[in-house]
Design an enzyme around this catalytic site. Structure first.
Site, PDB file in Angstrom:
ATOM      1  N   SER A 128     -10.812   5.049 -11.619  1.00 59.08           N
ATOM      2  CA  SER A 128      -9.863   4.892 -12.721  1.00 59.08           C
ATOM      3  C   SER A 128     -10.527   4.168 -13.893  1.00 59.08           C
ATOM      4  CB  SER A 128      -8.653   4.097 -12.224  1.00 59.08           C
ATOM      5  OG  SER A 128      -9.026   2.755 -11.992  1.00 59.08           O
TER       6      SER A 128
ATOM      7  N   THR B  28      -7.649  -4.088 -11.477  1.00 63.72           N
ATOM      8  CA  THR B  28      -7.100  -5.393 -11.859  1.00 63.72           C
ATOM      9  C   THR B  28      -8.228  -6.390 -12.147  1.00 63.72           C
ATOM     10  OG1 THR B  28      -5.033  -5.060 -10.669  1.00 63.72           O
ATOM     11  CG2 THR B  28      -5.710  -7.334 -11.028  1.00 63.72           C
TER      12      THR B  28
ATOM     13  N   ASP C 106      -4.106  11.683   1.943  1.00 61.75           N
ATOM     14  CA  ASP C 106      -3.376  10.420   2.007  1.00 61.75           C
ATOM     15  C   ASP C 106      -2.539  10.432   3.264  1.00 61.75           C
ATOM     16  OD1 ASP C 106      -3.920   8.811  -0.190  1.00 61.75           O
ATOM     17  OD2 ASP C 106      -2.744  10.111  -1.504  1.00 61.75           O
TER      18      ASP C 106
ATOM     19  N   SER D  80      -4.489   0.296   6.068  1.00 59.65           N
ATOM     20  CA  SER D  80      -5.268  -0.099   4.897  1.00 59.65           C
ATOM     21  C   SER D  80      -4.643  -1.298   4.194  1.00 59.65           C
ATOM     22  CB  SER D  80      -5.352   1.103   3.947  1.00 59.65           C
ATOM     23  OG  SER D  80      -5.779   0.716   2.676  1.00 59.65           O
TER      24      SER D  80
END
Lengths: 506, 506
Positions: free
Chosen positions: A216, A220, A273, A281
């Site tokens: 991405s 953060t 997924d 996770s």
């Protein structure tokens, strides 16, 4: 014929390390001459898995072979990933051998054929993965069978426990340690630093480690780094927590559930997924970080990771069941995941959104503030800091009266000093060619524009969106602004943006 | 903002091909400078999948990146595998782009979550695999879910059909085309050339294509090549068949079920033998080769591919069910797979075993002859050439009266001329250190000795075993003889043999 018990290796298996600046991402690759004596005597062929050792560090890597004078017969070229993992210097001797048999792969095969995995078995598999013994195709095999034959609650608990044990586990001198997590990143959904500021302003401890961007335009940790240093070792992190109760540090200094990172990388390449893996996770990372109370945000929407409320319900059930086994108190918020959050995409631009909320700016992104308050409120209630039903009010008040902003400044100071996020040198505005209503925003391509503009490597790069779904715009209205540090990057991003319909007007 | 429908690619995406003699086995790898304009503008990162095109040839490859002057900014280095698949010349322009989305991966994911695959869906998956669009982790995903959720008969028929359609399909001007196959190679189990000689001596047509060794010391094609040329194109093969009714050619000139080879390579790395895949693998190759009547040998033993008679029964049931869908007449022989067959390991040494049987030598390996006669007899009965119960006698008679040897010589002549297998320049005898009974033979390590000695690259290299399980030997008795062409290889093999207990005496 005598039967020695000597290992198969001989002492002629040492090669000189050579750095060739080859970036293979996280794949560990080494290259030797095909006609090197060690390849001939050991019977290594191209694409074999080999074990390398220097000092007490070992890795398993994929071997390629070269027929050229670029390498000497006694040299071995290492990819950057292998170079870093082995921590060698140019010319160091590296011992090369066949890897030991991968017994735990038999357990994965057994599960393919219908057996379930007990505690010891799961630990053996995860230990081998952790040691780097599984090639990507073996990780794919494990992930596929865990998705195809859904693990029962016991297996999921064993898996989570094994993943926790394979890394570091932090302990804190407090009974209550707060944490938060969002499943499946909505673009711009950068609530973490806000939640940390709000709940620590109310006296909770929240030692938060975050990741950098992998695919991405910003993680953060990247965003926080434009506001304060995040590259803290464990001692520094502890000092910040002792002083302020909270931090937003990069998780690279501590190895929290490192197997999770290895599995996520391959699952992403598989575009898989699986619910069970997601549960292990999230919870393994949080338990390893020492969390006792966790608020979990599950955005549901057509392009979010979780697409229906039924899916969200089932995921919640499994999360609760596993969290209970580790005595982790959990509250889950199922939220709207149909639209991006905030305005900025890119480290510094997202940081500016955060500052606007903390400083109560008039034009702050209301959606970002709202989400952060909801999460912080839930955390205050879950930990008993606020009465049930009063958490959001308590969280909101820390923003209104400036306590959250004061606390955030103090945390940044403790991490090494608050700084202003950089502003990019160049900007380009993308305007609407026609009047009409905004009917769709292609988030994937917006992220691509931000990356072509230089994010996250160039912290100030990225873009600012000035419209929301449903807005009515006139022709010429600026839809978004691209930020870049160099003319070249601005052009790459702009060309891509101009030839791809990213924001649709009807 | 205007919405062009132009593809994302621009014309600046052409790089000059550079050959660097990098052997990555079958993995397709390319390397560019990390700072090349094309990587920056397209957003390629290391370990990305990229699509390369030159002329009308396309491949999908894994991209690595390098930070060094070894490559120019406009160059792209190709692995040997990529070089061969693209058929480029040094300096040719290669177009690089993002691969198209891999839609069929969604079908594989659907199967993971419980859907079954219809005919069209299976064909779509196999077409994408055939075009090289699946990375190894995707092939692993497909193989794992097909093993974990066993395909039903319909799915297995779709899979087999799709694999046949993805390659060439041979047609012969005869109603009956005989073929044979052995599941899971026993070392030395080189019956094919014998079966071809016997059944074609009885008038059947048996156009046999065989493989070269991949990980073993010899494949049937390697062995046959020491007796006659095997590198025939399809026209040459047809000419041999028209004249003699049989051949033993290398399968490289025809693409029979090429997807099978791609799947087998990854399944081997995963160490996964799934029944369904085995059925599709065997039958797709045989149907593509034009076979109408097939005899299948399933050796059962503790170290063979099939380990119990229950497993063999279930495998037989599925084979019959799928064979019927393709109108392939099938007879299955379940045989003893507990011991190696014959004496030689290595191309020329195995060829010598064949010649001994064909020439009726006094010291011919009786076990090899027996197995070949059984298979040929079954094929003669299955095709109606012999009455039921009389096939073995008919097969045996062709050996006894020399017709099989005459036919074999004629086939070799038609393939380009019979030759004597080479004899290695150097030999070393491995003798028993103690007297006693042979209690175990480590076939895996014996194969390794043969490979270290130079097999299959050096056709004369390998070894001859002089004992069988259960034999009583005196100290000093020669257990096996290593054959090699060079002193160095003889030493590698000998050192490995001396430090590893391969044949155990108790």
């Amino acid at each position: 014929m005598r039967h020695h018990d000597r290992p198969e290796e001989s002492n002629g298996n040492n090669l000189r390390a050579r750095r060739v600046a080859l970036d293979t991402h996280d794949q560990l690759v080494v290259i030797t001459r095909r006609d090197s004596p060690v390849c001939r005597s050991e019977g290594f062929s191209a694409h074999a898995r080999v074990r390398l050792q220097t000092g007490d560090r070992r890795i398993i890597a994929t071997l390629y072979q070269i027929d050229s004078e670029l390498l000497a017969l006694d040299e071995i070229a290492l990819s950057e990933s292998a170079w870093e993992r082995l921590q060698v210097n140019e010319g160091d001797l590296v011992h090369i051998a066949h890897p030991q048999p991968l017994d735990s792969l038999g357990l994965v095969r057994g599960r393919i054929y219908g057996k379930s995995l007990g505690r010891e078995e799961m630990h053996q598999i995860i230990a081998d993965i952790s040691a780097g013994r599984y090639a990507d195709i073996h990780l794919s095999m494990f992930l596929t069978v865990m998705a195809a034959r859904v693990p029962d609650d016991d297996e999921l608990i064993h898996l989570t426990e094994a993943m926790i044990n394979a890394g570091d586990r932090l302990r804190w001198p407090r009974d209550i340690i707060a944490d938060k997590h969002s499943v499946g990143g909505l673009p711009g959904n950068r609530t973490t630093p806000l939640v940390v500021a709000m709940v620590t302003a109310c006296g909770l401890w929240m030692p938060k480690t975050s990741s950098r961007a992998i695919t991405s335009p910003a993680g953060t940790a990247d965003t926080m780094e434009t506001l304060a240093p995040v590259d803290l070792d464990l001692d520094q992190m502890r000092a910040v927590i002792e002083k302020e109760g909270g931090c937003v540090a990069w998780g690279g200094a501590v190895r929290l559930s490192p197997v999770d990172d290895m599995l996520i990388r391959v699952a992403r390449l598989m575009d898989l997924d699986a619910e069970g893996q997601m549960v292990a996770s999230v919870l393994s990372k949080k338990v390893a970080a020492g969390a006792t109370h966790l608020v979990l945000d599950i955005p549901v929407g057509p392009t979010a990771k979780v697409r229906s409320s039924e899916e969200a319900e089932e995921l919640s059930r499994r999360l609760h069941s596993v969290a209970e086994a580790f005595d982790l108190k959990l509250r889950i918020l199922i939220t709207d995941g149909s639209e991006p959050v905030g305005r900025g995409i890119g480290p510094a631009l997202e940081a500016r959104d955060l500052l606007a909320v903390l400083r109560n700016d008039a034009d702050q992104p209301a959606d970002l503030r709202r989400r952060a308050v909801r999460l912080a409120g839930a955390l205050l209630e879950l930990t008993g800091t606020a009465e049930q039903g009063c958490g959001e009010e308590m969280a909101e008040s820390t923003l209104t009266d400036g306590r959250a902003w004061t606390k955030f400044q103090a945390i940044c100071a403790a991490q090494g000093g608050l700084r202003e996020p950089p502003l990019a040198a160049r900007r380009h505005e993308m305007a609407a060619s026609d009047a009409g209503e905004i009917v769709s925003i292609d988030n994937r391509r917006l992220a691509r524009v931000a990356k072509l503009a230089g994010a996250p490597g160039a912290a100030a790069a990225g873009l600012e969106i000035h419209v929301k779904l449903g807005d009515h715009v006139d022709a010429g209205k600026v839809l978004y602004t691209i930020h870049a540090e160099t003319a070249g990057e601005l052009n790459y991003a702009r060309e891509f943006a101009e030839t791809n319909g990213i924001i649709k007007i009807a």
